[in-house]
Design a protein around this motif. Structure first.
Motif, PDB file in Angstrom:
ATOM      1  N   VAL A  86       0.842  -1.203   0.000  1.00  7.24           N
ATOM      2  CA  VAL A  86       0.000   0.000   0.000  1.00  7.24           C
ATOM      3  C   VAL A  86       0.876   1.251   0.000  1.00  7.24           C
ATOM      4  N   ARG A  87       1.928   1.235   0.843  1.00  6.64           N
ATOM      5  CA  ARG A  87       2.818   2.403   0.916  1.00  6.64           C
ATOM      6  C   ARG A  87       3.575   2.592  -0.399  1.00  6.64           C
ATOM      7  N   ALA A  88       4.087   1.501  -0.977  1.00  6.71           N
ATOM      8  CA  ALA A  88       4.852   1.605  -2.227  1.00  6.71           C
ATOM      9  C   ALA A  88       3.980   2.117  -3.369  1.00  6.71           C
ATOM     10  N   ASP A  89       2.761   1.603  -3.456  1.00  2.39           N
ATOM     11  CA  ASP A  89       1.867   2.056  -4.525  1.00  2.39           C
ATOM     12  C   ASP A  89       1.566   3.550  -4.376  1.00  2.39           C
ATOM     13  N   GLY A  90       1.380   3.991  -3.126  1.00  2.00           N
ATOM     14  CA  GLY A  90       1.135   5.413  -2.889  1.00  2.00           C
ATOM     15  C   GLY A  90       2.330   6.265  -3.274  1.00  2.00           C
ATOM     16  N   LEU A  91       3.514   5.813  -2.893  1.00  2.00           N
ATOM     17  CA  LEU A  91       4.728   6.557  -3.240  1.00  2.00           C
ATOM     18  C   LEU A  91       4.874   6.673  -4.761  1.00  2.00           C
ATOM     19  N   ALA A  92       4.547   5.584  -5.475  1.00  2.00           N
ATOM     20  CA  ALA A  92       4.632   5.607  -6.939  1.00  2.00           C
ATOM     21  C   ALA A  92       3.656   6.628  -7.517  1.00  2.00           C
ATOM     22  N   GLN A  93       2.451   6.695  -6.947  1.00  2.00           N
ATOM     23  CA  GLN A  93       1.455   7.666  -7.423  1.00  2.00           C
ATOM     24  C   GLN A  93       1.913   9.099  -7.175  1.00  2.00           C
ATOM     25  N   LEU A  94       2.689   9.296  -6.122  1.00  2.00           N
ATOM     26  CA  LEU A  94       3.189  10.633  -5.805  1.00  2.00           C
ATOM     27  C   LEU A  94       4.436  10.999  -6.605  1.00  2.00           C
ATOM     28  N   GLY A  95       4.914  10.057  -7.418  1.00  2.00           N
ATOM     29  CA  GLY A  95       6.103  10.309  -8.221  1.00  2.00           C
ATOM     30  C   GLY A  95       7.402  10.113  -7.474  1.00  2.00           C
ATOM     31  N   GLN A  96       7.328   9.528  -6.280  1.00  2.00           N
ATOM     32  CA  GLN A  96       8.538   9.252  -5.499  1.00  2.00           C
ATOM     33  C   GLN A  96       9.040   7.850  -5.878  1.00  2.00           C
ATOM     34  N   ASP A  97       9.497   7.748  -7.134  1.00  2.00           N
ATOM     35  CA  ASP A  97       9.800   6.435  -7.720  1.00  2.00           C
ATOM     36  C   ASP A  97      10.942   5.711  -7.014  1.00  2.00           C
ATOM     37  N   GLY A  98      11.946   6.456  -6.568  1.00  2.00           N
ATOM     38  CA  GLY A  98      13.085   5.812  -5.914  1.00  2.00           C
ATOM     39  C   GLY A  98      12.670   5.074  -4.651  1.00  2.00           C
ATOM     40  N   GLU A  99      11.886   5.762  -3.808  1.00  2.00           N
ATOM     41  CA  GLU A  99      11.425   5.124  -2.573  1.00  2.00           C
ATOM     42  C   GLU A  99      10.488   3.967  -2.869  1.00  2.00           C
ATOM     43  N   ALA A 100       9.593   4.164  -3.851  1.00  2.00           N
ATOM     44  CA  ALA A 100       8.653   3.099  -4.212  1.00  2.00           C
ATOM     45  C   ALA A 100       9.416   1.871  -4.703  1.00  2.00           C
ATOM     46  N   GLN A 101      10.423   2.100  -5.555  1.00  2.00           N
ATOM     47  CA  GLN A 101      11.196   0.982  -6.104  1.00  2.00           C
ATOM     48  C   GLN A 101      11.921   0.222  -4.999  1.00  2.00           C
ATOM     49  N   ALA A 102      12.434   0.943  -4.014  1.00  2.00           N
ATOM     50  CA  ALA A 102      13.139   0.288  -2.911  1.00  2.00           C
ATOM     51  C   ALA A 102      12.207  -0.656  -2.157  1.00  2.00           C
ATOM     52  N   VAL A 103      10.954  -0.237  -1.971  1.00  2.00           N
ATOM     53  CA  VAL A 103       9.988  -1.101  -1.275  1.00  2.00           C
ATOM     54  C   VAL A 103       9.618  -2.291  -2.147  1.00  2.00           C
ATOM     55  N   TYR A 104       9.411  -2.047  -3.442  1.00  2.00           N
ATOM     56  CA  TYR A 104       9.092  -3.153  -4.341  1.00  2.00           C
ATOM     57  C   TYR A 104      10.215  -4.198  -4.351  1.00  2.00           C
ATOM     58  N   GLU A 105      11.458  -3.725  -4.361  1.00  2.00           N
ATOM     59  CA  GLU A 105      12.595  -4.655  -4.352  1.00  2.00           C
ATOM     60  C   GLU A 105      12.596  -5.476  -3.055  1.00  2.00           C
ATOM     61  N   GLN A 106      12.256  -4.817  -1.955  1.00  2.00           N
ATOM     62  CA  GLN A 106      12.164  -5.517  -0.667  1.00  2.00           C
ATOM     63  C   GLN A 106      11.107  -6.632  -0.739  1.00  2.00           C
ATOM     64  N   LEU A 107       9.974  -6.320  -1.356  1.00  2.00           N
ATOM     65  CA  LEU A 107       8.896  -7.311  -1.487  1.00  2.00           C
ATOM     66  C   LEU A 107       9.298  -8.452  -2.426  1.00  2.00           C
ATOM     67  N   LEU A 108      10.015  -8.114  -3.500  1.00  2.00           N
ATOM     68  CA  LEU A 108      10.412  -9.140  -4.469  1.00  2.00           C
ATOM     69  C   LEU A 108      11.500 -10.059  -3.911  1.00  2.00           C
ATOM     70  N   GLN A 109      12.288  -9.554  -2.973  1.00  2.00           N
ATOM     71  CA  GLN A 109      13.274 -10.437  -2.326  1.00  2.00           C
ATOM     72  C   GLN A 109      12.567 -11.537  -1.548  1.00  2.00           C
ATOM     73  N   ARG A 110      11.404 -11.198  -0.989  1.00  2.00           N
ATOM     74  CA  ARG A 110      10.631 -12.205  -0.249  1.00  2.00           C
ATOM     75  C   ARG A 110       9.863 -13.119  -1.190  1.00  2.00           C
ATOM     76  N   ASN A 111       9.281 -12.534  -2.226  1.00  2.00           N
ATOM     77  CA  ASN A 111       8.475 -13.317  -3.167  1.00  2.00           C
ATOM     78  C   ASN A 111       8.798 -12.870  -4.587  1.00  2.00           C
ATOM     79  N   PRO A 112       9.774 -13.507  -5.239  1.00  2.00           N
ATOM     80  CA  PRO A 112      10.195 -13.091  -6.590  1.00  2.00           C
ATOM     81  C   PRO A 112       9.115 -13.268  -7.653  1.00  2.00           C
ATOM     82  N   SER A 113       8.048 -14.003  -7.332  1.00  2.00           N
ATOM     83  CA  SER A 113       6.990 -14.260  -8.317  1.00  2.00           C
ATOM     84  C   SER A 113       5.699 -13.509  -8.011  1.00  2.00           C
ATOM     85  N   ASP A 114       5.792 -12.415  -7.276  1.00  2.00           N
ATOM     86  CA  ASP A 114       4.608 -11.611  -6.964  1.00  2.00           C
ATOM     87  C   ASP A 114       4.248 -10.786  -8.203  1.00  2.00           C
ATOM     88  N   ALA A 115       3.259 -11.261  -8.975  1.00  2.00           N
ATOM     89  CA  ALA A 115       2.937 -10.646 -10.269  1.00  2.00           C
ATOM     90  C   ALA A 115       2.552  -9.174 -10.162  1.00  2.00           C
TER      91      ALA A 115
END
Length: 358
Positions: free
Chosen positions: A64-93
């Protein structure tokens, strides 16, 4: 408290996390969110951050936080959270797809394609993801807008499908779209070969219709009848007029106009679609008559009809040309009456009598 327990019990549930954020906002005096989108999103991001202090590893809240950050144009922070999530689940579509959107925004189209490939592998039946993957492949080739000419447009689509099917062999959506491009290029035999790669349980009505028309062009009436029977058996009283019309057209192609008319007669028509369904049936009957009785005209009316979304887009000039091209007889008479019915110049009774003569 109950929602908090639910989020703890289902840490990957984004919907529950979103509901918890809503409750948190209300508890902080924000029962009614501001109208401005940016302000609303900022409040959601802040609420998710507050809740993450209590549930720091909760994947739903992180999303929820990453999607919000992406909507606000804070792509760097959003990407960091997405990478954190993908480390846990690399197949999260969904996370892969959202991360691909950020890659596209920074014009890293190769990375966007790579992420979308992983997303489609994780969720192969997700048509939206396949559509985005095709767009990413086109963009990576520098194709921002498809050519206007239909032949060139479908050749580009075919090249893209061939490329992606090397990465995702057997993907039903890609095979289907490849078949459609081949059909529009007139390569009927290859269409059937392409559709043969689609598992039986994943065949759709549109695939059956496409296969049936290709069989008609190849004069394989037995196989065409099998596809028609599959389409017809899937019809029910709630089927849209287009599906009913297509089934009737295939019946005509199988050389069974009586069956076509019976299909149309068995489905209740509302006043809004009755006219174009009836005229479509007559156009099909007329096309059948022309193709069977006067092949020298080389007037492929079925192909012309296929390119129209529905009969209402036909102009009066085209309808008159069709009527003039038809050999004299009951079909031509019915067609002319159908045009008048379509123009609301005659009633249903006169049209019914003309159709019955077919």
């Amino acid at each position: 408290e109950l929602l908090l327990r639910a989020v703890k019990a289902s840490p990957n549930n984004v919907e529950l996390a979103g509901r918890l954020v809503g409750v948190d906002l209300a508890s902080h005096g924000a029962a009614k969110l501001p109208e401005a989108k940016e302000e609303r999103v900022k409040m959601v991001v802040d609420a998710a951050a507050r809740l993450l202090k209590e549930l720091p590893e909760n994947a739903g809240l992180l999303r929820v936080r990453a999607d919000g950050l992406a909507q606000l144009g804070q792509d760097g922070e959003a990407q960091a959270v997405y990478e954190q999530l993908l480390q846990r689940n690399p197949s999260d579509a969904p996370v892969l797809a959202n991360s691909a959107s950020l890659a596209s925004r920074r014009k890293d189209y190769a990375r966007a394609k790579e992420l979308l490939l992983r997303a489609v592998r994780a969720s192969p039946k997700n048509e939206e993801l396949v559509r985005r993957l095709v767009e990413a492949e086109l963009t990576s080739r520098g194709v921002i807008k498809l050519p206007e000419a239909e032949v060139e447009q479908n050749q580009v689509k075919l090249d893209v499908m061939d490329c992606l099917l090397k990465e995702l062999p057997g993907n039903a959506d890609l095979l289907r779209d490849r078949a459609y491009a081949l059909a529009k290029l007139g390569r009927a035999g290859e269409v059937l070969a392409a559709l043969d790669g689609v598992p039986a349980e994943e065949w759709t009505k549109d695939m059956r219709v496409t296969a049936a028309w290709c069989c008609f062009r190849l004069k394989d009436i037995d196989k065409m009848s099998r596809h028609f029977n599959a389409v017809h058996s899937a019809l029910n009283s709630e089927s849209p007029p287009a599906a009913v019309r297509e089934a009737a057209e295939i019946a005509l192609g199988c050389g069974n106009p009586e069956k076509a008319l019976a299909i149309l007669a068995s489905f209740p028509q509302t006043d809004g679609n009755q006219r174009w369904t009836a005229i479509a049936a007559l156009i099909s009957a007329g096309a059948h008559a022309v193709l069977q009785a006067n092949a020298a005209l080389k007037l492929d009316l079925t192909e012309l009809r296929r390119q129209q979304e529905f009969c209402g887009q036909w102009g009066w000039t085209e309808l008159e040309l069709v009527a003039k091209a038809m050999p004299e007889g009951p079909a031509q008479t019915a067609f002319r009456i159908g045009i008048r019915f379509y123009a609301k110049e005659v009633g249903a009774e006169e049209l019914t009598t003309a159709v019955a003569a077919l």
